[in-house]
Scaffold this motif. Structure first.
Motif, PDB file in Angstrom:
ATOM      1  N   ASP A 138      26.521  -7.703  -4.297  1.00 22.58           N
ATOM      2  CA  ASP A 138      25.070  -7.898  -4.394  1.00 22.58           C
ATOM      3  C   ASP A 138      24.650  -8.426  -5.760  1.00 22.58           C
ATOM      4  O   ASP A 138      23.548  -8.148  -6.236  1.00 22.58           O
ATOM      5  N   GLY A 139      25.521  -9.169  -6.413  1.00 24.94           N
ATOM      6  CA  GLY A 139      25.183  -9.700  -7.729  1.00 24.94           C
ATOM      7  C   GLY A 139      26.184 -10.746  -8.156  1.00 24.94           C
ATOM      8  O   GLY A 139      27.165 -11.018  -7.452  1.00 24.94           O
ATOM      9  N   PRO A 140      25.958 -11.349  -9.322  1.00 21.67           N
ATOM     10  CA  PRO A 140      26.812 -12.459  -9.767  1.00 21.67           C
ATOM     11  C   PRO A 140      28.177 -12.026 -10.288  1.00 21.67           C
ATOM     12  O   PRO A 140      29.074 -12.862 -10.448  1.00 21.67           O
ATOM     13  N   GLY A 141      28.331 -10.737 -10.566  1.00 20.97           N
ATOM     14  CA  GLY A 141      29.594 -10.298 -11.132  1.00 20.97           C
ATOM     15  C   GLY A 141      29.769 -10.809 -12.548  1.00 20.97           C
ATOM     16  O   GLY A 141      28.805 -11.151 -13.234  1.00 20.97           O
ATOM     17  N   ILE A 142      31.024 -10.877 -12.968  1.00 17.76           N
ATOM     18  CA  ILE A 142      31.348 -11.359 -14.315  1.00 17.76           C
ATOM     19  C   ILE A 142      32.444 -12.409 -14.213  1.00 17.76           C
ATOM     20  O   ILE A 142      33.481 -12.178 -13.578  1.00 17.76           O
ATOM     21  N   VAL A 143      32.227 -13.556 -14.816  1.00 16.04           N
ATOM     22  CA  VAL A 143      33.269 -14.571 -14.982  1.00 16.04           C
ATOM     23  C   VAL A 143      33.696 -14.541 -16.438  1.00 16.04           C
ATOM     24  O   VAL A 143      32.873 -14.689 -17.339  1.00 16.04           O
ATOM     25  N   MET A 144      34.975 -14.340 -16.662  1.00 16.80           N
ATOM     26  CA  MET A 144      35.472 -14.171 -18.025  1.00 16.80           C
ATOM     27  C   MET A 144      36.161 -15.453 -18.488  1.00 16.80           C
ATOM     28  O   MET A 144      37.302 -15.735 -18.093  1.00 16.80           O
ATOM     29  N   PRO A 145      35.491 -16.245 -19.326  1.00 19.36           N
ATOM     30  CA  PRO A 145      36.152 -17.419 -19.899  1.00 19.36           C
ATOM     31  C   PRO A 145      37.097 -16.994 -21.015  1.00 19.36           C
ATOM     32  O   PRO A 145      37.234 -15.814 -21.320  1.00 19.36           O
ATOM     33  N   TYR A 146      37.740 -17.962 -21.645  1.00 26.36           N
ATOM     34  CA  TYR A 146      38.673 -17.632 -22.730  1.00 26.36           C
ATOM     35  C   TYR A 146      37.968 -17.486 -24.071  1.00 26.36           C
ATOM     36  O   TYR A 146      38.406 -16.702 -24.916  1.00 26.36           O
ATOM     37  N   ASP A 147      36.896 -18.227 -24.284  1.00 25.05           N
ATOM     38  CA  ASP A 147      36.271 -18.193 -25.605  1.00 25.05           C
ATOM     39  C   ASP A 147      35.487 -16.896 -25.792  1.00 25.05           C
ATOM     40  O   ASP A 147      34.917 -16.345 -24.847  1.00 25.05           O
ATOM     41  N   PHE A 148      35.452 -16.432 -27.027  1.00 25.19           N
ATOM     42  CA  PHE A 148      34.837 -15.141 -27.319  1.00 25.19           C
ATOM     43  C   PHE A 148      33.351 -15.130 -26.982  1.00 25.19           C
ATOM     44  O   PHE A 148      32.849 -14.188 -26.362  1.00 25.19           O
ATOM     45  N   ALA A 149      32.619 -16.168 -27.380  1.00 27.09           N
ATOM     46  CA  ALA A 149      31.171 -16.179 -27.156  1.00 27.09           C
ATOM     47  C   ALA A 149      30.846 -16.118 -25.670  1.00 27.09           C
ATOM     48  O   ALA A 149      29.913 -15.407 -25.257  1.00 27.09           O
ATOM     49  N   ALA A 187      30.303  -4.593 -28.585  1.00 25.68           N
ATOM     50  CA  ALA A 187      31.547  -3.853 -28.846  1.00 25.68           C
ATOM     51  C   ALA A 187      32.799  -4.684 -28.586  1.00 25.68           C
ATOM     52  O   ALA A 187      33.913  -4.262 -28.939  1.00 25.68           O
ATOM     53  N   LEU A 188      32.626  -5.856 -27.978  1.00 23.73           N
ATOM     54  CA  LEU A 188      33.796  -6.641 -27.573  1.00 23.73           C
ATOM     55  C   LEU A 188      34.656  -7.057 -28.756  1.00 23.73           C
ATOM     56  O   LEU A 188      35.885  -7.058 -28.668  1.00 23.73           O
ATOM     57  N   ALA A 189      34.048  -7.403 -29.868  1.00 23.11           N
ATOM     58  CA  ALA A 189      34.820  -7.885 -31.024  1.00 23.11           C
ATOM     59  C   ALA A 189      35.795  -6.822 -31.504  1.00 23.11           C
ATOM     60  O   ALA A 189      36.976  -7.120 -31.778  1.00 23.11           O
ATOM     61  N   ALA A 190      35.340  -5.579 -31.593  1.00 18.44           N
ATOM     62  CA  ALA A 190      36.226  -4.505 -32.059  1.00 18.44           C
ATOM     63  C   ALA A 190      37.330  -4.245 -31.046  1.00 18.44           C
ATOM     64  O   ALA A 190      38.485  -3.997 -31.427  1.00 18.44           O
ATOM     65  N   TYR A 191      36.998  -4.327 -29.759  1.00 21.76           N
ATOM     66  CA  TYR A 191      38.009  -4.126 -28.716  1.00 21.76           C
ATOM     67  C   TYR A 191      39.067  -5.234 -28.776  1.00 21.76           C
ATOM     68  O   TYR A 191      40.271  -4.958 -28.748  1.00 21.76           O
ATOM     69  N   ASP A 192      38.623  -6.477 -28.844  1.00 24.81           N
ATOM     70  CA  ASP A 192      39.560  -7.603 -28.927  1.00 24.81           C
ATOM     71  C   ASP A 192      40.489  -7.451 -30.124  1.00 24.81           C
ATOM     72  O   ASP A 192      41.701  -7.701 -30.031  1.00 24.81           O
ATOM     73  N   ALA A 193      39.917  -7.059 -31.264  1.00 19.84           N
ATOM     74  CA  ALA A 193      40.738  -6.920 -32.469  1.00 19.84           C
ATOM     75  C   ALA A 193      41.791  -5.845 -32.281  1.00 19.84           C
ATOM     76  O   ALA A 193      42.960  -6.020 -32.675  1.00 19.84           O
ATOM     77  N   ALA A 194      41.415  -4.721 -31.656  1.00 28.68           N
ATOM     78  CA  ALA A 194      42.374  -3.636 -31.426  1.00 28.68           C
ATOM     79  C   ALA A 194      43.496  -4.082 -30.501  1.00 28.68           C
ATOM     80  O   ALA A 194      44.684  -3.840 -30.762  1.00 28.68           O
ATOM     81  N   ILE A 195      43.131  -4.759 -29.403  1.00 24.76           N
ATOM     82  CA  ILE A 195      44.145  -5.225 -28.453  1.00 24.76           C
ATOM     83  C   ILE A 195      45.042  -6.282 -29.091  1.00 24.76           C
ATOM     84  O   ILE A 195      46.278  -6.263 -28.924  1.00 24.76           O
ATOM     85  N   ILE A 198      29.673 -10.156 -20.597  1.00 19.32           N
ATOM     86  CA  ILE A 198      29.659  -8.693 -20.667  1.00 19.32           C
ATOM     87  C   ILE A 198      28.258  -8.180 -20.976  1.00 19.32           C
ATOM     88  O   ILE A 198      27.817  -7.147 -20.439  1.00 19.32           O
ATOM     89  N   ALA A 199      27.529  -8.916 -21.793  1.00 18.71           N
ATOM     90  CA  ALA A 199      26.176  -8.492 -22.166  1.00 18.71           C
ATOM     91  C   ALA A 199      25.230  -8.485 -20.976  1.00 18.71           C
ATOM     92  O   ALA A 199      24.191  -7.804 -21.021  1.00 18.71           O
TER      93      ALA A 199
END
Length: 537
Positions: free
Chosen positions: A95-106, A122-130, A112-113
Motif C-alpha cells: 500500500d505504498g511506494p516502499g524503498i528503492v536503495m540506490p548506491y549513492d549515499f544521498a 543516522a545512515l552516515a554513522a551506520y554506513d561508517a560502522a559497516i 530512508i528519510a
C-alpha cells in the motif's frame, strides 16, 4: 616415494573446487576434479528450465566473488562479464511506494528519510560502522585462520592476527565485536527507529541462516553479505551475463588451461584411507584413483556422513563433524514470465526492476516468518528476494519475456508432523504460496507465470550435496566461524586425516560464491605438497 595417479584429487566440482584446481594446476601439480553432475559448477550453474528460458539454477547474484580470484585466474579473458545492477535493492509495500536503495549515499539517505527523517540522518554513522567492519572482514577472507592448539606456527599466526586487530581504533574494535556477537535486530536498534527501515538492513542478517533477526550471530550474517564488491566497487551487486554458470565456466576454463582434468558425471562413493591418511577415492563404477592429497568441496557434514568410513577417524571427531549445525531455511524457484511484474507502489518500468526486489516489509515481518516456519514448517508470509536478470541480460528469455529468480525464506529443512519435502504436493503448495505472496505486491505476477522450477531444501541436498539445503555448508554462528570453522582443530583447511583438505564453503570464510575457500585451501595444499617433495615424505 610411492606412485600416485594424481597429486591432488578434488571431490566436488563446485566453483570452490574448480578454483582450488586452477590454483593447484598453475603450481604444476597433476590435478583431477570429480563432479557427480553432468556439468561442473555445483550450485553456481545456469540451465534452460523451460524452452527458451534460461537462468541461474541455485545461486543467483554476484557480489562476494573475490577480486583476487577474478584477477589471478583472468576470468574476464575466459568469458566472465559482470554488470552492476542499476540500483541495489527495492523493498515494495502493498500500500505504498516502499524503498528503492540506490548506491549513492544521498539517494539512499533520501529514500530512508521517507520513512524516518531521524533514520536518514543516522545512515552516515551506520554506513561508517559497516564499512569499517567489512574492511576488517575483507582482510581476513583470504587468510588461513589460526588453528587453535596447532603448535608454534599457530601461536605466531594468532599473534599476528591479534596485532592487526589491536591496531584498530577502540570504536572500530567495539563495532567488530558487536557485529560478531549480537543479533541483527540489536545492532540495528542502536542506529535506527523505524521497523521498515530496520527490516531493509536486517534481511541480510537472515539470508541463508534460518534464524530470527533477534538471534545472536545474525549481525555477523548481515556483515558477511556486506563485504563484497563488483568490478572493484565495494558494496555493489551484479549479474553475470549468462547467469551464475558463467562464473563456473570461466573458472573451469582457467583450470583446464593450467592443466587440470575435470571429469563430470562421476560419483565418488568413498574416500579411501590407510594408517590415518587419505590415499585416494573409489568411484561408483568401482574405479580407484590414488592421490597425494584429497581436497573436498562438499559440505563437511556430508563428507563424514557418507564418504569416510566411520572407523577411519575417532568417534568423537566424527560426532563433532556430524553435529555441525546446518539448515538455511531456503527454498529456490526460477519462473518464466510472459512480461515484467507491475508493482502497485511503483507501477510501470523502472530501475527498480533491475534491483534485488525484497518482500520483507519490516523487522516484525522477518520475525513472524521465522516463527511460522519453526511451528508449521514454512512461513505463511514468506520472505522473498526476487531478481529479474532478464532486465539486464536479454540472453535469458525470448524477446518481451522474462525470468525471475526467487530466493525464499523460511522453510524447515525437515518438516514437522510426519510431512516430507519428498512429497511433491508439499513443495507445490509452498510454491503456490510464494507466487501468491509476490502477487500481493505486483498484481499481474501470477497471471504472467508460464512455468516454474522449484527446489526444496531436499532437492538442493540431492542435486548439489547441500546438506539440509544449507547454502553455507554449515551455519555462520559464532561457534562455527573463523578458528571454529568447520570445527575447532580443522580451521586451517586440513581435516583429521592426513592428506585430506576442505576446499568448500564449510571452511573459512563460509558461503556465497566467493572462491575464497578454494583459493585458501590450494595455498595450504601447495605448502604441504612442496614440503613433501622437498623432504621426500
Amino acid at each position: 616415494m610411492a606412485d600416485f595417479d594424481y597429486d591432488v584429487a578434488i571431490v566436488g566440482g563446485g566453483h570452490n573446487g574448480l578454483t582450488c584446481a586452477a590454483y593447484l594446476a598453475r603450481q604444476g601439480f597433476k590435478v583431477v576434479v570429480l563432479e557427480k553432475n553432468p556439468v561442473a559448477g555445483g550450485a553456481a550453474i545456469s540451465e534452460e528450465f523451460h524452452p527458451g528460458f534460461r537462468n541461474s539454477v541455485a545461486s543467483y547474484t554476484v557480489s562476494l566473488l573475490n577480486l583476487k580470484v577474478i584477477r589471478d585466474l583472468d576470468l574476464a579473458r575466459h568469458g566472465l562479464e559482470v554488470i552492476e545492477r542499476p540500483v541495489a535493492n527495492y523493498w515494495p509495500e502493498a500500500d505504498g511506494p516502499g524503498i528503492v536503495m540506490p548506491y549513492d549515499f544521498a539517494g539512499r539517505q533520501a529514500e530512508i528519510a521517507t520513512k524516518s527523517v531521524r533514520d536518514g540522518e543516522a545512515l552516515a554513522a551506520y554506513d561508517a560502522a559497516i564499512d569499517q567492519a567489512a574492511d576488517v572482514l575483507r582482510d581476513l577472507v583470504l587468510r588461513t585462520p589460526p588453528n587453535l592448539g596447532g603448535g608454534y606456527g599457530e601461536v605466531v599466526r594468532n599473534f599476528g592476527l591479534g596485532a592487526r586487530l589491536g591496531r584498530l581504533d577502540r570504536e572500530t574494535q567495539r563495532t567488530v565485536l558487536d557485529l560478531f556477537t549480537k543479533s541483527a535486530a540489536d545492532f540495528l536498534d542502536g542506529h535506527f527507529e523505524n521497523d521498515f527501515v530496520k527490516g531493509t538492513f536486517a534481511f541480510d542478517g537472515i539470508v541463508g541462516a534460518f534464524a530470527s533477526p533477534h538471534m545472536p550471530g545474525t549481525a555477523y550474517v548481515l556483515l558477511h553479505h556486506c563485504f563484497g564488491e563488483v568490478n572493484g566497487q565495494k558494496g555493489r551487486w551484479g549479474h553475470a551475463i549468462g547467469g551464475m554458470g558463467a562464473i563456473s565456466t570461466a573458472i573451469a576454463a582457467a583450470a583446464r588451461e593450467a592443466g587440470a582434468e575435470i571429469r563430470t558425471g562421476v560419483r565418488v562413493d568413498q574416500i579411501e584411507t590407510a594408517q590415518g591418511a587419505a590415499t585416494g577415492v573409489r568411484l561408483s563404477g568401482g574405479e580407484r584413483l590414488s592421490a597425494r592429497a584429497i581436497a573436498v568441496g562438499l559440505a563437511p557434514k556430508l563428507l563424514f556422513r557418507d564418504l569416510i568410513d566411520p572407523d577411519a577417524v575417532p568417534g568423537d571427531v566424527r560426532r563433532r563433524f556430524l553435529g555441525i549445525r546446518s539448515g538455511s531455511g531456503t527454498f529456490r524457484m526460477n519462473v518464466a514470465l510472459s512480461g515484467p511484474p507491475d508493482f502497485t507502489g511503483r507501477p510501470g518500468q523502472g530501475a527498480h526492476l533491475g534491483a534485488g526486489i525484497i518482500i520483507a516489509p519490516g523487522l516484525d515481518y522477518l520475525e513472524q516468518a521465522y516463527l511460522d516456519a519453526r511451528r508449521d514448517g514454512w512461513s505463511r508470509a514468506p520472505v522473498v528476494e526476487m531478481l529479474l536478470p532478464s532486465t539486464i541480460d536479454d540472453s535469458l528469455a525470448p524477446p518481451g519475456r522474462h525470468v525471475a529468480s526467487l530466493f525464499v525464506q523460511h522453510v524447515q529443512p525437515h518438516l514437522p508432523g510426519g510431512r516430507d519435502w519428498s512429497d511433491a504436493s508439499e513443495k507445490e503448495r509452498f510454491a503456490d504460496l510464494v507466487i501468491d505472496t509476490v502477487n500481493r505486491y505486483a498484481a499481474n505476477f501470477k497471471e504472467s507465470v508460464i512455468a516454474r522450477q522449484t527446489l526444496s531444501p531436499l532437492d538442493l541436498e540431492h542435486r548439489f550435496g547441500i546438506v539440509d539445503g544449507d547454502i553455507f555448508h554449515g551455519q555462520l554462528g559464532l561457534d562455527q566461524m573463523f578458528s571454529m570453522r568447520p570445527v575447532l582443530g580443522s580451521a586451517n583447511y586440513r581435516l583429521p586425516l592426513k592428506g585430506l583438505y576442505l576446499a568448500g564453503s564449510g571452511a573459512h570464510p563460509g558461503g556465497g560464491v566467493t572462491g575464497a575457500p578454494g583459493h585458501n585451501a590450494a595455498r595450504e595444499i601447495t605448502r604441504d605438497l612442496k614440503a613433501w617433495w622437498r623432504f621426500g615424505m
